[in-house]
Design a protein around this motif. Structure first.
Motif, short mmCIF file in Angstrom:
data_model
loop_
_atom_site.label_atom_id
_atom_site.label_comp_id
_atom_site.label_asym_id
_atom_site.label_seq_id
_atom_site.Cartn_x
_atom_site.Cartn_y
_atom_site.Cartn_z
N PHE A 178 13.45 148.54 66.67
CA PHE A 178 12.05 148.92 66.53
C PHE A 178 11.91 150.14 65.64
N SER A 179 12.83 151.08 65.74
CA SER A 179 12.79 152.28 64.90
C SER A 179 12.98 151.93 63.43
N VAL B 240 15.89 149.95 70.69
CA VAL B 240 15.36 151.18 70.10
C VAL B 240 15.68 151.23 68.61
N LYS C 136 6.34 156.85 72.48
CA LYS C 136 5.18 155.97 72.64
C LYS C 136 5.47 154.76 73.51
N ASN C 137 6.64 154.17 73.39
CA ASN C 137 6.93 152.92 74.10
C ASN C 137 7.71 153.11 75.39
N TRP C 138 8.49 154.18 75.49
CA TRP C 138 9.31 154.39 76.68
C TRP C 138 8.90 155.64 77.45
N HIS D 76 9.23 156.04 68.63
CA HIS D 76 9.39 154.85 69.47
C HIS D 76 9.66 155.23 70.93
N LEU E 154 9.74 150.79 62.17
CA LEU E 154 8.88 151.93 61.89
C LEU E 154 9.24 152.56 60.55
N ASP F 218 11.59 158.45 63.50
CA ASP F 218 11.29 157.06 63.84
C ASP F 218 11.72 156.76 65.28
#
Length: 153
Positions: A78-79, A75, A102-104, A99, A82, A95
């Motif tokens: 990826f954040s 996390v 949208k992704n989890w 994440h 972003l 951010d």
């Protein structure tokens, strides 16, 4: 001061136990404290909240601790991407929120974006579209009635 020194970006100073001030400043662990994200003791406390009579094997504890660390690392990584994408050097809550949502498909209470809470507006339907919807409903109702009659017969 020379030109090369003044063009260098300034690094934030770290204070013992605190991060540099900013929107996402988090405390830095003091030396001597565990660097584990989720300790064995905390895992046992969580388990005892769920069930007083159960226990975990050490392998399960280690696996859960690894999963938690991997999740936080993923996390955070990826954040940070972003944040860089929006041309910022600062990781902000938005951010991480983006994440996670949208992704989890995780929504953190208190960090939901106000636009997500809005009810989508219905577009105005033309009269022709309304007529077609009514016709489709009539046809659907007629076929339902015919199916009921054929089942009872």
């Amino acid at each position: 001061m020379s030109d090369t020194q003044s063009s260098q970006p300034k690094k934030a100073k770290k204070v013992q136990g605190k991060a540099a001030p900013g929107p996402a400043a988090l405390p830095i662990p003091q030396s001597g404290l565990s660097d584990e994200l989720l300790s064995r003791r905390r895992l046992q406390d969580l388990l005892s909240e769920i069930s007083q009579h159960d226990s975990m094997e050490p392998e399960v504890e280690r696996a859960l601790m690894d999963i938690a660390e991997d999740f936080v690392e993923s996390v955070t990584s990826f954040s940070c991407q972003l944040a860089r994408h929006r041309n910022s050097n600062i990781l902000e809550a938005k951010d991480i929120r983006l994440h996670l949502e949208k992704n989890w498909n995780l929504r953190v209470p208190g960090f939901t974006h106000p636009e997500d809470l809005r009810v989508p507006k219905r577009k105005n339907m033309s009269d022709l579209h309304k007529q077609r919807l009514e016709q489709a409903k009539k046809v659907g109702n007629q076929s339902d009635q015919q199916n009921k009659k054929s089942k009872t017969a």
